[in-house]
Design an enzyme around this catalytic site. Sequence first.
Site, PDB file in Angstrom:
ATOM      1  N   SER A  71       0.827  -1.209   0.000  1.00  0.00           N
ATOM      2  CA  SER A  71       0.000   0.000   0.000  1.00  0.00           C
ATOM      3  C   SER A  71       0.859   1.255   0.000  1.00  0.00           C
ATOM      4  O   SER A  71       1.990   1.265   0.482  1.00  0.00           O
ATOM      5  CB  SER A  71      -0.916   0.012   1.214  1.00  0.00           C
TER       6      SER A  71
HETATM    7  N1  SAH Z   1      -1.375  -3.581   3.400  1.00  0.00           N
HETATM    8  C1  SAH Z   1      -0.759  -4.505   2.496  1.00  0.00           C
HETATM    9  C2  SAH Z   1      -1.564  -4.475   1.220  1.00  0.00           C
HETATM   10  C3  SAH Z   1      -1.487  -5.686   0.427  1.00  0.00           C
HETATM   11  S1  SAH Z   1      -2.516  -5.717  -1.016  1.00  0.00           S
HETATM   12  C4  SAH Z   1       0.679  -4.068   2.260  1.00  0.00           C
HETATM   13  O1  SAH Z   1       1.000  -2.925   2.592  1.00  0.00           O
HETATM   14  O2  SAH Z   1       1.487  -4.830   1.755  1.00  0.00           O
HETATM   15  C5  SAH Z   1      -3.906  -6.604  -0.433  1.00  0.00           C
HETATM   16  C6  SAH Z   1      -3.660  -8.005   0.037  1.00  0.00           C
HETATM   17  O3  SAH Z   1      -4.925  -8.557   0.407  1.00  0.00           O
HETATM   18  C7  SAH Z   1      -3.073  -8.929  -1.013  1.00  0.00           C
HETATM   19  O4  SAH Z   1      -1.915  -9.543  -0.509  1.00  0.00           O
HETATM   20  C8  SAH Z   1      -4.178  -9.957  -1.246  1.00  0.00           C
HETATM   21  O5  SAH Z   1      -3.711 -11.250  -1.530  1.00  0.00           O
HETATM   22  C9  SAH Z   1      -4.917  -9.927   0.085  1.00  0.00           C
HETATM   23  N2  SAH Z   1      -6.300 -10.404   0.025  1.00  0.00           N
HETATM   24  C10 SAH Z   1      -7.234 -10.156  -0.921  1.00  0.00           C
HETATM   25  N3  SAH Z   1      -8.390 -10.773  -0.618  1.00  0.00           N
HETATM   26  C11 SAH Z   1      -8.179 -11.437   0.548  1.00  0.00           C
HETATM   27  C12 SAH Z   1      -8.983 -12.279   1.370  1.00  0.00           C
HETATM   28  N4  SAH Z   1     -10.241 -12.591   1.039  1.00  0.00           N
HETATM   29  N5  SAH Z   1      -8.437 -12.790   2.493  1.00  0.00           N
HETATM   30  C13 SAH Z   1      -7.161 -12.503   2.834  1.00  0.00           C
HETATM   31  N6  SAH Z   1      -6.342 -11.713   2.101  1.00  0.00           N
HETATM   32  C14 SAH Z   1      -6.843 -11.192   0.969  1.00  0.00           C
END
Ligand code: SAH
Length: 224
Positions: A71
């Site tokens: 993010s």
């Molecule tokens: N805050 C994190 C953002 C990652 S992007 C950072 O700074 O790195 C969003 C993440 O949510 C991805 O890794 C994706 O795989 C995960 N995600 C999406 N849907 C999900 C779900 N149903 N359960 C768990 N994780 C999920």
Amino acid sequence: MADPVHGGGLGMTSQRARERLAVRLREQGVEDERALDRIRSVPRHLFVDEALASRAYEDTALPIGHGQTISQPYVVARMTALALRGRRDLGRVLEVGTGSGYQTAVLAPLAIAVDSVERIRALYERARRLLATFRFAHLKLHYADGLEILGDAGAYDTVVVTAAVASVPEAFRDVLAPGGRIIAPVGGDERQRLVVLERDPQGRWIERRQDEVFFVRSLRGLEP
Ligand code: SAH
């Protein structure tokens, strides 16, 4: 003495870059010093691929593989500040979407306990290895679908969702304790709004819509 893991790589340069980033986020309206302190403390360059490390302190989302992104720092700081507003700490936190683990590291010291859930095994494994070096005793990572599991009614004071949802799932409300708060990007594939959903002590729901944001969408089921 330099910490070989957390001081390594970009070293002092990264400390200065983080200071500058925190100043910039404050100028952009992030007012909570606790959130800004975490931006100053967490070495974001460790959470991205080495090839992207030199861009880690730009205020931008960056790819972390598997079609996902770490993010944008502004959004991490803003969500953290919204979750903290008017509160002493974050209490028991559920984070849906561990991704790189960056936001997890930002949130952890501000919480009493953290459960963070990731549906892509490779990201979960990578975040687990990296976050282990921070030694957050009260952090548990889970390889699971955050739209499915979730736990007991009233188990969490804060739910932070880091993947876009069309609406806030009922299950997230169910796990929230009275006085608890959900922060989630709600909307379509192109853009969303940060929604703050609060359950007041009488059990009434209050919803506030905040910044426009762009997150990858949440998906169901597990991926290897
Ligand atoms: N805050 C994190 C953002 C990652 S992007 C950072 O700074 O790195 C969003 C993440 O949510 C991805 O890794 C994706 O795989 C995960 N995600 C999406 N849907 C999900 C779900 N149903 N359960 C768990 N994780 C999920």
